[in-house]
Scaffold this active site. Structure first.
Site, short mmCIF file in Angstrom:
data_model
loop_
_atom_site.label_atom_id
_atom_site.label_comp_id
_atom_site.label_asym_id
_atom_site.label_seq_id
_atom_site.Cartn_x
_atom_site.Cartn_y
_atom_site.Cartn_z
N LYS A 1 -39.96 -30.83 45.68
CA LYS A 1 -40.54 -31.54 44.54
C LYS A 1 -39.58 -32.60 44.00
CE LYS A 1 -43.44 -27.60 43.31
NZ LYS A 1 -43.80 -26.66 42.24
N TYR B 1 -53.70 -29.55 43.63
CA TYR B 1 -53.67 -28.59 42.52
C TYR B 1 -55.05 -28.38 41.89
CZ TYR B 1 -48.56 -28.84 42.61
OH TYR B 1 -47.24 -28.77 42.98
N PHE C 1 -51.23 -26.58 31.10
CA PHE C 1 -50.01 -27.22 31.62
C PHE C 1 -50.29 -28.29 32.67
CE2 PHE C 1 -50.60 -23.36 34.23
CZ PHE C 1 -50.58 -23.90 35.51
N ARG D 1 -42.02 -18.10 51.41
CA ARG D 1 -42.26 -17.77 50.00
C ARG D 1 -41.14 -16.87 49.47
NH1 ARG D 1 -46.35 -19.76 47.72
NH2 ARG D 1 -46.53 -18.15 46.11
N THR E 1 -42.07 -18.07 41.36
CA THR E 1 -42.47 -19.39 40.84
C THR E 1 -41.68 -19.77 39.60
OG1 THR E 1 -44.68 -19.09 41.74
CG2 THR E 1 -44.43 -20.74 40.01
N ARG F 1 -35.12 -21.16 44.37
CA ARG F 1 -35.36 -21.31 42.93
C ARG F 1 -34.31 -20.57 42.11
NH1 ARG F 1 -41.74 -20.49 43.90
NH2 ARG F 1 -42.30 -22.68 44.24
N ASN G 1 -41.57 -26.45 26.13
CA ASN G 1 -43.02 -26.64 26.27
C ASN G 1 -43.62 -25.77 27.38
OD1 ASN G 1 -43.08 -28.68 24.26
ND2 ASN G 1 -42.32 -30.14 25.78
N ASN H 1 -39.37 -26.43 39.50
CA ASN H 1 -38.93 -25.32 40.34
C ASN H 1 -38.62 -25.71 41.79
OD1 ASN H 1 -41.56 -25.60 41.21
ND2 ASN H 1 -42.20 -23.55 40.64
N HIS I 1 -42.20 -25.99 46.92
CA HIS I 1 -43.55 -25.42 47.00
C HIS I 1 -43.75 -24.93 48.42
CE1 HIS I 1 -47.94 -25.06 46.99
NE2 HIS I 1 -47.90 -25.71 48.14
N GLU J 1 -53.49 -27.59 53.04
CA GLU J 1 -52.42 -28.46 52.55
C GLU J 1 -51.83 -29.33 53.67
OE1 GLU J 1 -49.83 -25.67 50.54
OE2 GLU J 1 -51.22 -25.51 48.85
#
Length: 144
Positions: free
Chosen positions: A9, A49, A57, A85, A91, A102, A112, A117, A120, A131
């Site tokens: 990301k 998403y 969020f 994973r 997450t 992570r 907030n 992270n 993905h 994907e």
């Protein structure tokens, strides 16, 4: 051999973590089948998403994901979906174990509740297929 989609990301790219993440993938014995550095479009992110669109969020997530380039790719190996994973960690970075990507590199959510992270990965074979086609269909079609 199983395949999965992965993404580094914007925060991971911005912080110079591409090499570290790719090194972990290769050290685990997985094969990097495709890689591409892209600036994601709103349309791609909305489709990626889609199941989160009704969440409070969501606007912050899209802003975060559009804040810079991302590295997308396909990795393959035995039970790569579950293994990747596990390598990523939970997450929410505050819950991710040390030694996971992570756990080692992501930061806990801000005031907030928004979190960066780092990575993905697809959560199932169906998600991986969807994907990979969404993000890298043009590359995988060339290799058929």
């Amino acid at each position: 051999m199983e395949k999965t989609f992965f993404m580094i990301k914007p925060d991971g790219v911005r912080r110079g973590l591409i090499g570290e993440v790719l090194q972990r993938i290769e050290r685990r014995g997985f094969t990097l089948d495709a890689l591409q550095l892209v600036t994601p479009s709103r349309e791609h992110l909305d489709e990626h998403y889609h199941q989160l669109k009704d969440k409070a969020f969501y606007p912050g997530l899209i802003d975060y994901m559009m804040s810079g380039p991302i590295l997308i790719g396909v990795i393959s190996g035995n039970e790569v979906i579950e293994s990747w994973r596990t390598m990523m960690g939970k997450t929410n970075p505050k819950d991710a174990a040390p030694g996971t990507i992570r756990g080692d590199f992501a930061q806990a959510p801000d005031e907030n509740g928004e979190m960066m992270n780092v990575v993905h990965g697809s959560d199932s074979r169906d998600s991986a297929k969807r994907e990979i086609e969404l993000w890298l269909g043009h590359l995988t079609a060339e290799n058929k």
